[in-house]
Design an enzyme around this catalytic site. Structure first.
Site, PDB file in Angstrom:
ATOM      1  N   ASP A 232       6.857  20.760   1.211  1.00  0.00           N
ATOM      2  CA  ASP A 232       7.814  20.814   0.116  1.00  0.00           C
ATOM      3  C   ASP A 232       7.110  20.305  -1.147  1.00  0.00           C
ATOM      4  O   ASP A 232       6.507  19.223  -1.125  1.00  0.00           O
ATOM      5  CB  ASP A 232       9.016  19.927   0.449  1.00  0.00           C
ATOM      6  CG  ASP A 232      10.143  20.040  -0.564  1.00  0.00           C
ATOM      7  OD1 ASP A 232       9.856  20.255  -1.757  1.00  0.00           O
ATOM      8  OD2 ASP A 232      11.310  19.901  -0.163  1.00  0.00           O
TER       9      ASP A 232
ATOM     10  N   ILE B 110      13.152  27.158  -4.456  1.00  0.00           N
ATOM     11  CA  ILE B 110      12.805  28.147  -3.425  1.00  0.00           C
ATOM     12  C   ILE B 110      11.292  28.124  -3.221  1.00  0.00           C
ATOM     13  O   ILE B 110      10.533  28.386  -4.149  1.00  0.00           O
ATOM     14  CB  ILE B 110      13.252  29.570  -3.838  1.00  0.00           C
ATOM     15  CG1 ILE B 110      14.757  29.606  -4.077  1.00  0.00           C
ATOM     16  CG2 ILE B 110      12.860  30.579  -2.776  1.00  0.00           C
ATOM     17  CD1 ILE B 110      15.248  30.933  -4.633  1.00  0.00           C
TER      18      ILE B 110
END
Length: 333
Positions: A316, A309
């Protein structure tokens, strides 16, 4: 003249020139189409096969209260798999969850030697998160011939203001210190037991002292390689010991409302005098070539926790590790 010429060719049984050029043009266009398809596919083929394939094996090293794998969950969540998928050889070290940087470094050094024996490689690429950064720096300093690169991710290279706060409010030898030691010893013991490292020694006070600004300063005097010449600056890409040094970190605490850890990091972030990731100041994380410090990541996002998360509209975390592997590949490391 053109009609006469075509008639003469017809009389000999040869194909008219116009028809020959039409066929030739068709074949060339077909070849160009296939060449275009091949050129478009080459970048994808290059990234899928060998994009993360470094010359030397990669060794990932956890931080305080860390582990290699706990109840089947990776500390570096999903990162080893993302690296190995495209060619990298990845090993995840397990050192004491709480102890001094030097003792953790000695534990890591033995594991590095084991990796070299298994793979036949001459060196390794070390990546350390949080307290893992001083840990890998120790190995790179005492055994530079075994280390190609050392990369700090959210590393406590100049100490943490949170550790300073705890040390300032917990007097040595006090009841509060004894209670804190008992609690952290229990936690680190559980982590070690569940991660298969119960044989590793634990010393919460040694880790606390190592993570203070004063403790980091003492460590840096003994193992200065890769450090900037001034606080918040940038260090050398390649230090005098021949090792390449890199670092990156995030800044932010509340990065995703779905992450249950974010509120705690939002609280700890308020005790800092500089931008931070909730546990480590941005400038404190600088080491060697600073790849970036503007990522919207907190301290756990940097290792793709909790359970992947992270901020929905920023890089990312896994991508940073893949890009770095490709960076090392480009340097022949």
């Amino acid at each position: 003249m053109q009609l006469a010429g075509l008639a003469m060719l017809a009389g000999t049984g040869m194909k008219p020139v116009a028809v020959g050029w039409t066929a030739y043009f068709t074949r060339m266009m077909t070849m160009k189409r296939w060449l275009l398809v091949l050129l478009c596919a080459l970048p994808m083929l290059g990234q899928a096969a060998g994009y993360t394939q470094t010359r030397y094996p990669m060794v990932l090293v956890h931080g305080l209260f860390g582990f290699d794998k706990l109840l089947g969950v990776d500390y570096f969540y999903g990162i080893p798999q993302a690296l190995t998928r495209d060619g990298a050889r990845v090993y995840v070290a397990q050192v004491s969850a709480t102890h001094s940087s030097e003792l953790r470094g000695e534990q890591l050094l033995k594991q590095v030697q084991q990796v070299l024996a298994i793979t036949g490689a001459d060196k390794v690429n070390l990546i350390g998160h949080s307290h893992g950064s001083p840990t890998i720096r120790y190995v790179a300093s005492v055994a530079p011939e075994l280390v190609a690169s050392a990369t700090s991710v959210g590393g406590v290279n100049y100490g943490s203001e949170i550790a300073d706060l705890v040390r300032a409010n917990v007097a040595p030898g006090s009841i509060a210190e004894k209670l804190a030691v008992a609690a952290t010893s229990a936690l680190s013991g559980v982590i070690s037991l569940l991660s298969g490292g119960s044989q590793l020694p634990q010393d919460p006070l040694a880790s606390l002292d190592a993570l203070t600004s004063a403790g980091a300063q003492r460590f840096n005097q003994r193992y200065p390689e890769g450090l900037p010449s001034q606080y918040c600056g940038e260090g050398p890409l390649r230090a005098a010991n021949g090792v390449y040094y890199f670092s990156w970190s995030g800044r932010g605490s509340m990065t995703n409302v779905l992450d249950p850890v974010d509120p705690a990091l939002a609280l700890t972030s308020t005790f800092f005098s500089e931008p931070n990731d909730g546990l480590v100041g941005v400038c404190s994380s600088h080491l060697g070539k600073v790849i970036g410090t503007g990522y919207r990541m907190n301290h756990l996002d940097e290792v793709n926790q909790s359970f992947g998360i992270h901020h929905l509209f920023d890089t990312d975390p896994v991508t940073l590790y893949r890009q770095h592997a490709n960076r090392l590949q480009g340097l022949g490391l």
